[in-house]
Scaffold this motif. Structure first.
Motif, PDB file in Angstrom:
ATOM      1  N   ASP A 124       3.352  14.253  -8.829  1.00  0.00           N
ATOM      2  CA  ASP A 124       4.380  15.301  -8.845  1.00  0.00           C
ATOM      3  C   ASP A 124       4.865  15.569 -10.269  1.00  0.00           C
ATOM      4  O   ASP A 124       5.069  16.726 -10.653  1.00  0.00           O
ATOM      5  CB  ASP A 124       5.570  14.895  -7.958  1.00  0.00           C
ATOM      6  CG  ASP A 124       5.211  14.901  -6.483  1.00  0.00           C
ATOM      7  OD1 ASP A 124       4.204  15.535  -6.115  1.00  0.00           O
ATOM      8  OD2 ASP A 124       5.933  14.260  -5.695  1.00  0.00           O
ATOM      9  N   ARG A 125       5.059  14.468 -11.042  1.00  0.00           N
ATOM     10  CA  ARG A 125       5.506  14.651 -12.429  1.00  0.00           C
ATOM     11  C   ARG A 125       4.448  15.388 -13.249  1.00  0.00           C
ATOM     12  O   ARG A 125       4.774  16.274 -14.042  1.00  0.00           O
ATOM     13  CB  ARG A 125       5.829  13.295 -13.067  1.00  0.00           C
ATOM     14  CG  ARG A 125       7.098  12.644 -12.549  1.00  0.00           C
ATOM     15  CD  ARG A 125       7.538  11.508 -13.462  1.00  0.00           C
ATOM     16  NE  ARG A 125       6.557  10.447 -13.500  1.00  0.00           N
ATOM     17  CZ  ARG A 125       6.543   9.402 -12.680  1.00  0.00           C
ATOM     18  NH1 ARG A 125       7.478   9.301 -11.739  1.00  0.00           N
ATOM     19  NH2 ARG A 125       5.639   8.448 -12.797  1.00  0.00           N
ATOM     20  N   ASP A 126       3.188  14.980 -13.063  1.00  0.00           N
ATOM     21  CA  ASP A 126       2.111  15.661 -13.789  1.00  0.00           C
ATOM     22  C   ASP A 126       2.046  17.139 -13.408  1.00  0.00           C
ATOM     23  O   ASP A 126       1.828  18.006 -14.265  1.00  0.00           O
ATOM     24  CB  ASP A 126       0.765  14.994 -13.488  1.00  0.00           C
ATOM     25  CG  ASP A 126       0.674  13.602 -14.084  1.00  0.00           C
ATOM     26  OD1 ASP A 126       1.454  13.309 -15.006  1.00  0.00           O
ATOM     27  OD2 ASP A 126      -0.178  12.808 -13.620  1.00  0.00           O
ATOM     28  N   LYS A 127       2.231  17.402 -12.111  1.00  0.00           N
ATOM     29  CA  LYS A 127       2.183  18.786 -11.644  1.00  0.00           C
ATOM     30  C   LYS A 127       3.313  19.601 -12.270  1.00  0.00           C
ATOM     31  O   LYS A 127       3.098  20.747 -12.714  1.00  0.00           O
ATOM     32  CB  LYS A 127       2.303  18.822 -10.123  1.00  0.00           C
ATOM     33  CG  LYS A 127       2.217  20.223  -9.536  1.00  0.00           C
ATOM     34  CD  LYS A 127       2.313  20.181  -8.027  1.00  0.00           C
ATOM     35  CE  LYS A 127       2.250  21.589  -7.426  1.00  0.00           C
ATOM     36  NZ  LYS A 127       2.382  21.567  -5.949  1.00  0.00           N
ATOM     37  N   LYS A 128       4.529  19.011 -12.346  1.00  0.00           N
ATOM     38  CA  LYS A 128       5.654  19.721 -12.932  1.00  0.00           C
ATOM     39  C   LYS A 128       5.423  19.994 -14.420  1.00  0.00           C
ATOM     40  O   LYS A 128       5.752  21.073 -14.924  1.00  0.00           O
ATOM     41  CB  LYS A 128       6.943  18.919 -12.732  1.00  0.00           C
ATOM     42  CG  LYS A 128       7.437  18.905 -11.299  1.00  0.00           C
ATOM     43  CD  LYS A 128       8.717  18.097 -11.168  1.00  0.00           C
ATOM     44  CE  LYS A 128       9.218  18.109  -9.722  1.00  0.00           C
ATOM     45  NZ  LYS A 128      10.452  17.289  -9.565  1.00  0.00           N
ATOM     46  N   VAL A 174       0.842  -1.206   0.000  1.00  0.00           N
ATOM     47  CA  VAL A 174       0.000   0.000   0.000  1.00  0.00           C
ATOM     48  C   VAL A 174       0.873   1.250   0.000  1.00  0.00           C
ATOM     49  O   VAL A 174       0.633   2.205  -0.739  1.00  0.00           O
ATOM     50  CB  VAL A 174      -0.944   0.007   1.216  1.00  0.00           C
ATOM     51  CG1 VAL A 174      -1.645   1.351   1.345  1.00  0.00           C
ATOM     52  CG2 VAL A 174      -1.975  -1.110   1.089  1.00  0.00           C
ATOM     53  N   VAL A 175       1.919   1.231   0.831  1.00  0.00           N
ATOM     54  CA  VAL A 175       2.826   2.385   0.910  1.00  0.00           C
ATOM     55  C   VAL A 175       3.521   2.605  -0.428  1.00  0.00           C
ATOM     56  O   VAL A 175       3.628   3.734  -0.915  1.00  0.00           O
ATOM     57  CB  VAL A 175       3.862   2.185   2.031  1.00  0.00           C
ATOM     58  CG1 VAL A 175       4.941   3.266   1.958  1.00  0.00           C
ATOM     59  CG2 VAL A 175       3.183   2.225   3.396  1.00  0.00           C
ATOM     60  N   ASP A 176       3.997   1.498  -1.047  1.00  0.00           N
ATOM     61  CA  ASP A 176       4.669   1.619  -2.349  1.00  0.00           C
ATOM     62  C   ASP A 176       3.729   2.201  -3.395  1.00  0.00           C
ATOM     63  O   ASP A 176       4.118   3.052  -4.201  1.00  0.00           O
ATOM     64  CB  ASP A 176       5.168   0.247  -2.808  1.00  0.00           C
ATOM     65  CG  ASP A 176       6.341  -0.252  -1.978  1.00  0.00           C
ATOM     66  OD1 ASP A 176       6.967   0.584  -1.291  1.00  0.00           O
ATOM     67  OD2 ASP A 176       6.612  -1.467  -1.992  1.00  0.00           O
ATOM     68  N   SER A 177       2.469   1.730  -3.392  1.00  0.00           N
ATOM     69  CA  SER A 177       1.492   2.249  -4.349  1.00  0.00           C
ATOM     70  C   SER A 177       1.248   3.736  -4.128  1.00  0.00           C
ATOM     71  O   SER A 177       1.156   4.511  -5.084  1.00  0.00           O
ATOM     72  CB  SER A 177       0.174   1.483  -4.212  1.00  0.00           C
ATOM     73  OG  SER A 177       0.352   0.117  -4.522  1.00  0.00           O
ATOM     74  N   GLN A 178       1.159   4.126  -2.854  1.00  0.00           N
ATOM     75  CA  GLN A 178       0.944   5.539  -2.547  1.00  0.00           C
ATOM     76  C   GLN A 178       2.132   6.382  -2.984  1.00  0.00           C
ATOM     77  O   GLN A 178       1.966   7.494  -3.502  1.00  0.00           O
ATOM     78  CB  GLN A 178       0.697   5.712  -1.047  1.00  0.00           C
ATOM     79  CG  GLN A 178      -0.635   5.129  -0.577  1.00  0.00           C
ATOM     80  CD  GLN A 178      -0.797   5.214   0.916  1.00  0.00           C
ATOM     81  OE1 GLN A 178       0.179   5.371   1.668  1.00  0.00           O
ATOM     82  NE2 GLN A 178      -2.029   5.088   1.379  1.00  0.00           N
ATOM     83  N   VAL A 179       3.359   5.847  -2.785  1.00  0.00           N
ATOM     84  CA  VAL A 179       4.562   6.582  -3.190  1.00  0.00           C
ATOM     85  C   VAL A 179       4.589   6.757  -4.703  1.00  0.00           C
ATOM     86  O   VAL A 179       4.869   7.846  -5.222  1.00  0.00           O
ATOM     87  CB  VAL A 179       5.829   5.846  -2.711  1.00  0.00           C
ATOM     88  CG1 VAL A 179       7.077   6.449  -3.354  1.00  0.00           C
ATOM     89  CG2 VAL A 179       5.937   5.923  -1.193  1.00  0.00           C
ATOM     90  N   ARG A 180       4.285   5.657  -5.441  1.00  0.00           N
ATOM     91  CA  ARG A 180       4.272   5.750  -6.907  1.00  0.00           C
ATOM     92  C   ARG A 180       3.207   6.725  -7.396  1.00  0.00           C
ATOM     93  O   ARG A 180       3.446   7.501  -8.328  1.00  0.00           O
ATOM     94  CB  ARG A 180       4.054   4.363  -7.514  1.00  0.00           C
ATOM     95  CG  ARG A 180       5.250   3.424  -7.384  1.00  0.00           C
ATOM     96  CD  ARG A 180       5.083   2.207  -8.269  1.00  0.00           C
ATOM     97  NE  ARG A 180       3.966   1.374  -7.840  1.00  0.00           N
ATOM     98  CZ  ARG A 180       4.050   0.389  -6.971  1.00  0.00           C
ATOM     99  NH1 ARG A 180       5.222   0.102  -6.419  1.00  0.00           N
ATOM    100  NH2 ARG A 180       2.987  -0.328  -6.640  1.00  0.00           N
ATOM    101  N   ALA A 181       2.037   6.673  -6.758  1.00  0.00           N
ATOM    102  CA  ALA A 181       0.966   7.597  -7.138  1.00  0.00           C
ATOM    103  C   ALA A 181       1.377   9.043  -6.888  1.00  0.00           C
ATOM    104  O   ALA A 181       1.110   9.931  -7.703  1.00  0.00           O
ATOM    105  CB  ALA A 181      -0.311   7.265  -6.365  1.00  0.00           C
TER     106      ALA A 181
END
Length: 272
Positions: free
Chosen positions: A122-126, A110-117
């Protein structure tokens, strides 16, 4: 009454009852109320685990693991615990440990999925910020009236006026060969091609009738009659015609007539 009954005299009825009362187990420990071994172990495990969980400084899964471990350890060390009960307690402890490991694995996923999301967000925001920044820069290049400079960057290198006995009818911008040149406003291409002295040129007529002429080009990127918008690339700078080096020669011809000093015209439109 004396405990001594003599050597041959049998105990009286009252003495027998008193002796039975001394040796009798409490009612709660009689066969009727005794719990099976497995049930007793389960109750003991639950009670000890609950006590540990209540007194533990941890919370959630950590508290559950600590309580289960403490319960199993305490029961397995009990010398009164039978072999079968020890096996049951050990099995229960292993099951609890396996469950904790599975919970931890799920939690890690769950943590890994949240980190990837979050990384994708962040990439989309940039990317959105870069697009917005580029649009803002393009918008800032335009004046309030929607005009743009002929080059994205570049400085004036020569002004309008007489030079070497003849009129220099425009202004020059330093630019290397192949630099994109833009239409300064919305208009129509009214002339393009080779011309004596100018080398390759292009004329764009704007809504107010003013014609801009770009000279000494390496090539043109629009054809006569084509509609262009402010900022569209219409040509590329060069060193053709009567030129001493690569640059853009810009002339302003009000009403398509004789050239005037472009400085005032460019200043009025905020694109000097």
């Amino acid at each position: 009454m004396s405990d001594y009954s003599g050597r041959h005299r049998p105990p009286t009825r009252a003495e027998r009852r008193a002796l039975e009362r001394r040796s009798r187990l409490p009612k709660s420990f009689s066969a009727t109320y005794a719990l099976p071994t497995a049930a007793a172990v389960t109750l003991a495990l639950t009670a000890v685990g609950a006590t540990a969980a209540e007194s533990s400084p941890f919370s959630g899964e950590v508290a559950e693991q600590a309580a289960a471990s403490l319960s199993a350890t305490t029961l397995l060390e009990d010398p009164q615990l039978g072999k079968d009960a020890r096996i049951e307690v050990a099995a229960a402890s292993r099951d609890s440990s396996g469950l904790s490991e599975r919970r931890r694995a799920v939690s890690d996923d769950v943590v890994d999925s949240q980190v990837r999301a979050q990384e994708r967000a962040d990439r989309d925001k940039k990317r959105k910020e870069l697009v917005a920044k580029k649009k803002a820069e393009q918008k800032a290049e335009k004046s309030a009236a929607g005009w743009v400079r002929p080059l994205a960057s570049g400085s004036l290198t020569s002004g309008f006026g007489f030079r070497w006995g003849r009129l220099h009818a425009g202004v020059d911008y330093g630019a290397s060969v192949g630099t994109p040149l833009r239409a300064m406003g919305d208009g129509t291409v009214v002339g393009a091609g080779p011309m004596s002295g100018y080398g390759v040129y292009i004329d764009v007529e704007y809504a107010d009738g003013t014609v801009s002429r770009y000279g000494h080009l390496s090539s043109v990127a629009a054809s006569v009659g084509q509609q262009v918008a402010a900022g569209d690339t219409v040509a590329y700078s060069g060193n053709t015609g009567r030129s001493t080096g690569p640059h853009l020669h810009l002339e302003i011809r009000p009403g398509g007539g004789e050239p005037v000093d472009p400085t005032g015209w460019l200043t009025e439109r905020g694109i000097l």
